[in-house]
Write a protein that holds these residues in place. Structure first.
Motif, short mmCIF file in Angstrom:
data_model
loop_
_atom_site.label_atom_id
_atom_site.label_comp_id
_atom_site.label_asym_id
_atom_site.label_seq_id
_atom_site.Cartn_x
_atom_site.Cartn_y
_atom_site.Cartn_z
N VAL A 111 0.84 -1.21 0.00
CA VAL A 111 0.00 0.00 0.00
C VAL A 111 0.87 1.25 0.00
O VAL A 111 0.56 2.24 -0.69
CB VAL A 111 -0.96 -0.01 1.21
N SER A 112 1.95 1.24 0.75
CA SER A 112 2.86 2.39 0.77
C SER A 112 3.41 2.69 -0.62
O SER A 112 3.45 3.85 -1.05
CB SER A 112 4.02 2.13 1.74
N VAL A 113 3.81 1.64 -1.33
CA VAL A 113 4.31 1.80 -2.69
C VAL A 113 3.20 2.28 -3.62
O VAL A 113 3.41 3.15 -4.48
CB VAL A 113 4.92 0.49 -3.21
N LEU A 114 2.00 1.74 -3.45
CA LEU A 114 0.86 2.15 -4.28
C LEU A 114 0.58 3.64 -4.12
O LEU A 114 0.29 4.33 -5.10
CB LEU A 114 -0.37 1.32 -3.92
N ILE A 115 0.66 4.14 -2.90
CA ILE A 115 0.43 5.58 -2.68
C ILE A 115 1.48 6.39 -3.41
O ILE A 115 1.18 7.44 -4.00
CB ILE A 115 0.43 5.91 -1.17
N GLY A 116 2.72 5.90 -3.40
CA GLY A 116 3.78 6.57 -4.16
C GLY A 116 3.46 6.60 -5.65
O GLY A 116 3.67 7.61 -6.33
N ILE A 117 2.94 5.49 -6.17
CA ILE A 117 2.55 5.44 -7.58
C ILE A 117 1.43 6.43 -7.86
O ILE A 117 1.43 7.13 -8.89
CB ILE A 117 2.11 4.01 -7.95
N LEU A 118 0.49 6.54 -6.94
CA LEU A 118 -0.63 7.48 -7.10
C LEU A 118 -0.15 8.92 -7.11
O LEU A 118 -0.73 9.77 -7.80
CB LEU A 118 -1.66 7.27 -6.00
N ILE A 119 0.89 9.21 -6.34
CA ILE A 119 1.45 10.57 -6.36
C ILE A 119 1.93 10.91 -7.76
O ILE A 119 1.67 12.00 -8.29
CB ILE A 119 2.59 10.71 -5.33
N VAL A 120 2.64 9.97 -8.38
CA VAL A 120 3.16 10.19 -9.74
C VAL A 120 2.02 10.34 -10.74
O VAL A 120 2.00 11.26 -11.57
CB VAL A 120 4.10 9.04 -10.15
#
Length: 200
Positions: A111-120
């Motif tokens: 989920v932490s990585v997914l949020i990073g992807i969503l930022i991009v």
């Protein structure tokens, strides 16, 4: 429909998913004794929902964002950075201090990585975070069910129903276009399913 969007807020997904898995599949969390489950769920709620929500409220108070719903795409970046920080810190806490099992840690780090992807993604496209979050939960549960034989009973069907209603509410309220909801749902489900399939 407004109530649905609030009740199914993305910040609450970690709490809901943890509560369901603890309730129906406690074997996934061998280090947590049943008596400690309520306190553990409370810690998850504080670190992944309450503290990020307070950060968003403070950003609104200091006029960094125009509304708490983050309807403007460009205003989402700063709150998302706060959220990914809280999720990253929570993952470290649960890994180093509480030594949770691999399933919980894979979900939290994923989920932490997914949020990073969503930022991009959000830098160019207003993807639906509600759709991404709840279909991500569905993806995790589907992968655990198919690949690991986890059975959460009727919660599985309730989660899928909630995902559909949540996406409909975002369209009904006019916060998103269909492509924004569909892209969020597809990204959330596929990403989360593959996270479990690859790393567990």
């Amino acid at each position: 429909m407004k109530i649905v969007s609030v009740a199914m807020h993305p910040l609450l997904m970690a709490t809901y998913l943890s509560a369901i898995l603890f309730s129906e599949s406690p074997e996934l969390f061998p280090r947590i004794v049943p008596e400690a489950v309520p306190q553990f769920i409370l810690v998850i709620f504080i670190t992944t929902a309450l503290m990020p929500a307070l950060s968003i409220f403070l950003l609104k108070s200091f006029s960094y964002i125009s509304n708490l719903e983050l309807t403007k795409r460009k205003e989402r970046i700063r709150p998302f950075i706060f959220i990914v920080f809280y999720y990253g810190a929570s993952s470290y806490l649960f890994a180093e201090k509480l030594q949770m099992g691999p399933v919980f840690m894979t979900v939290m780090i994923g989920v932490s990585v997914l949020i990073g992807i969503l930022i991009v993604i959000t830098a160019w496209f207003k993807i639906s975070i509600h759709a991404t979050a709840i279909w991500s939960s569905v993806g995790f549960v589907c992968a655990l069910t198919i690949l690991m034989g986890v059975d959460i009973g009727w919660y599985f069907y309730a989660l899928i129903l909630a995902a559909g209603i949540t996406c409909a509410s975002r369209l009904y309220l006019g916060y998103h276009q269909p492509k924004e909801v569909w892209s969020g749902a597809i990204l959330g489900f596929i990403y989360s399913f593959l996270t479990i399939a690859i790393f567990l």
